[in-house]
Write a protein that holds these residues in place. Structure first.
Motif, PDB file in Angstrom:
ATOM      1  N   MET A 155     -16.945  37.183  26.092  1.00  0.00           N
ATOM      2  CA  MET A 155     -16.989  35.783  26.541  1.00  0.00           C
ATOM      3  C   MET A 155     -17.887  34.936  25.632  1.00  0.00           C
ATOM      4  O   MET A 155     -17.562  33.782  25.338  1.00  0.00           O
ATOM      5  CB  MET A 155     -17.472  35.696  28.006  1.00  0.00           C
ATOM      6  CG  MET A 155     -16.416  36.088  29.029  1.00  0.00           C
ATOM      7  SD  MET A 155     -14.838  35.201  28.871  1.00  0.00           S
ATOM      8  CE  MET A 155     -15.293  33.544  29.319  1.00  0.00           C
ATOM      9  N   PHE A 198     -15.868  34.333  22.669  1.00  0.00           N
ATOM     10  CA  PHE A 198     -14.793  33.410  23.060  1.00  0.00           C
ATOM     11  C   PHE A 198     -15.302  31.967  23.076  1.00  0.00           C
ATOM     12  O   PHE A 198     -14.662  31.045  22.573  1.00  0.00           O
ATOM     13  CB  PHE A 198     -14.265  33.843  24.434  1.00  0.00           C
ATOM     14  CG  PHE A 198     -13.091  33.053  24.959  1.00  0.00           C
ATOM     15  CD1 PHE A 198     -12.245  32.333  24.116  1.00  0.00           C
ATOM     16  CD2 PHE A 198     -12.813  33.048  26.326  1.00  0.00           C
ATOM     17  CE1 PHE A 198     -11.155  31.614  24.624  1.00  0.00           C
ATOM     18  CE2 PHE A 198     -11.735  32.332  26.837  1.00  0.00           C
ATOM     19  CZ  PHE A 198     -10.915  31.610  25.982  1.00  0.00           C
ATOM     20  N   ARG A 199     -16.495  31.764  23.632  1.00  0.00           N
ATOM     21  CA  ARG A 199     -17.049  30.406  23.690  1.00  0.00           C
ATOM     22  C   ARG A 199     -17.348  29.877  22.287  1.00  0.00           C
ATOM     23  O   ARG A 199     -17.305  28.683  22.052  1.00  0.00           O
ATOM     24  CB  ARG A 199     -18.318  30.397  24.552  1.00  0.00           C
ATOM     25  CG  ARG A 199     -18.010  30.546  26.033  1.00  0.00           C
ATOM     26  CD  ARG A 199     -19.247  30.355  26.890  1.00  0.00           C
ATOM     27  NE  ARG A 199     -20.037  31.552  27.027  1.00  0.00           N
ATOM     28  CZ  ARG A 199     -19.907  32.455  27.991  1.00  0.00           C
ATOM     29  NH1 ARG A 199     -18.995  32.279  28.934  1.00  0.00           N
ATOM     30  NH2 ARG A 199     -20.676  33.512  28.050  1.00  0.00           N
ATOM     31  N   ARG A 206     -13.463  30.013  20.481  1.00  0.00           N
ATOM     32  CA  ARG A 206     -12.540  29.263  21.345  1.00  0.00           C
ATOM     33  C   ARG A 206     -11.096  29.753  21.257  1.00  0.00           C
ATOM     34  O   ARG A 206     -10.148  28.965  21.360  1.00  0.00           O
ATOM     35  CB  ARG A 206     -12.610  27.756  21.033  1.00  0.00           C
ATOM     36  CG  ARG A 206     -14.002  27.181  21.073  1.00  0.00           C
ATOM     37  CD  ARG A 206     -13.984  25.705  21.325  1.00  0.00           C
ATOM     38  NE  ARG A 206     -13.747  25.418  22.723  1.00  0.00           N
ATOM     39  CZ  ARG A 206     -14.707  25.288  23.643  1.00  0.00           C
ATOM     40  NH1 ARG A 206     -15.959  25.421  23.319  1.00  0.00           N
ATOM     41  NH2 ARG A 206     -14.395  25.033  24.893  1.00  0.00           N
TER      42      ARG A 206
END
Lengths: 176, 185
Positions: free
Chosen positions: A31, A34-35, A38
């Protein structure tokens, strides 16, 4: 079992110990990536690459830092390399999930436009500033932690955050 | 009390919104903001900026994504384990082979008669070199070496023996003996 015990077990040959570490860190680490990147699929690939690197490197890990710091520093370096190489990201991706379709069309458009501008502005920041901003805001890491993960001192991490915030305000303000 | 300029106020605004300020600096900033509309506006812009960044968090990609993640990572790790096992096995095999070669070399080396000085040393130090060579040959082949005595007493044989070492003497001697035999014929 804590991380240090799991590492000892892994060094003795227990692959289950490594699976435990994967279970503990795979989601938060993915995550975080991912942040930053994106893109869920890219985050998945980077995260898996990080665990494979950790699998190879763990026998040589000297425990000067925590396992989490070490793992995240591998992740951030891998993410940095990835961001340097990849084409400019489609910043409009996944906007739908952040903008409420029930909102009046005008408000929604404004919100979408602002989000796009913000993402574009973040994309153009120097990598260290960008990562510092994202780790500070998304992961709520302190500057000591950020410095350990991306290199430099806590003071330089603070300066990076300050510069990132200043640049973003200038960019977003100048296009208003 | 020193007055705060706007660029210093900008740093304090960011620090305040980020980590918070100590009471002294907070009071210093607030007193500046009360008299500076542009810095007040700047603070609101930074506040909006940070909350926009914080709100722009991609959502969790869902259970299906995590299932795919877990299964592909598990497969990749299994492959790594197999590779590590295979390479470990190969290195072990290399180690075993190396140890075997060392053992063979050690056995052959220990069979060599290090106690027996090279025949050339005996020849150099003592009288009656031919007898010593014959005695050496007797040690190796038994009394049958006497059959070759006439040929062996040829000085060429002794010369050959002098430049030879240890067991090589036998081979050299036979070569010379064969040539001598041919000459006799």
């Amino acid at each position: 079992m804590n991380d240090a015990d799991l590492i000892k077990e892994f060094r003795k040959g227990s692959t289950e110990a490594f699976s435990e570490l994967v279970k503990k860190y795979s989601r938060p680490l993915t995550m975080t990536i991912f942040r930053i990147v994106r893109d869920a699929e890219e985050a998945k690939d980077i995260s898996q690459m990080v665990f494979l690197k950790a699998y190879e490197g763990l026998p040589r890990f000297v425990m000067a830092s925590s396992f989490k710091t070490w793992l995240y520093s591998i992740a951030l370096n891998t993410a940095k390399d990835h961001l340097r190489k990849r084409r400019p990201v489609q910043v409009a991706d996944a906007l739908d999930s952040l903008v409420d379709p029930a909102e009046p069309a005008g408000d929604r458009l404004d919100k979408e436009r602002n989000l796009l501008r913000l993402r574009e502005a973040i994309e153009t920041l120097p990598l260290k500033q960008r990562l510092t901003l994202q780790l500070r805001i998304y992961e709520e890491m302190d500057y000591e932690e950020i410095a350990k993960m991306i290199g430099g001192s806590a003071g330089s991490a603070r300066v990076n955050f300050f510069q990132a915030a200043k640049t973003l305000r200038e960019k977003l303000g100048s296009t208003k | 009390m020193k007055r705060l300029d706007c660029s210093e106020a900008e740093k304090l605004i960011i620090s305040d919104l980020d980590e918070g300020l100590d009471p002294k600096n907070k009071q210093f900033l607030e007193s500046h903001l009360r008299g500076c509309a542009s810095c007040m506006k700047m603070r609101e812009e930074f506040r909006a900026l940070f909350s926009s960044v914080a709100a722009d968090v991609p959502p969790d990609p869902g259970e299906e994504f995590w299932r795919r993640y877990d299964s592909s990572l598990a497969a990749a790790l299994r492959e790594k384990e197999t590779d590590a096992g295979w390479w470990g096995f190969r290195w072990k095999m290399v180690g075993v082979l190396f140890a075997a070669v060392l053992a063979i070399v050690a056995v052959f080396t220990s069979l060599h008669d290090w106690e027996r000085p090279p025949i050339t040393q005996k020849i150099a130090k003592q009288e009656g070199a031919e007898k010593l060579v014959i005695q050496e040959l007797d040690d190796l082949y038994g009394p049958s070496s006497e059959d070759f005595l006439p040929t062996f007493q040829d000085s060429a044989v002794v010369t050959e023996a002098k430049i030879s070492h240890g067991d090589d003497t036998v081979l050299d001697w036979f070569e010379v003996e064969d040539e001598s035999s041919n000459l006799l014929l």
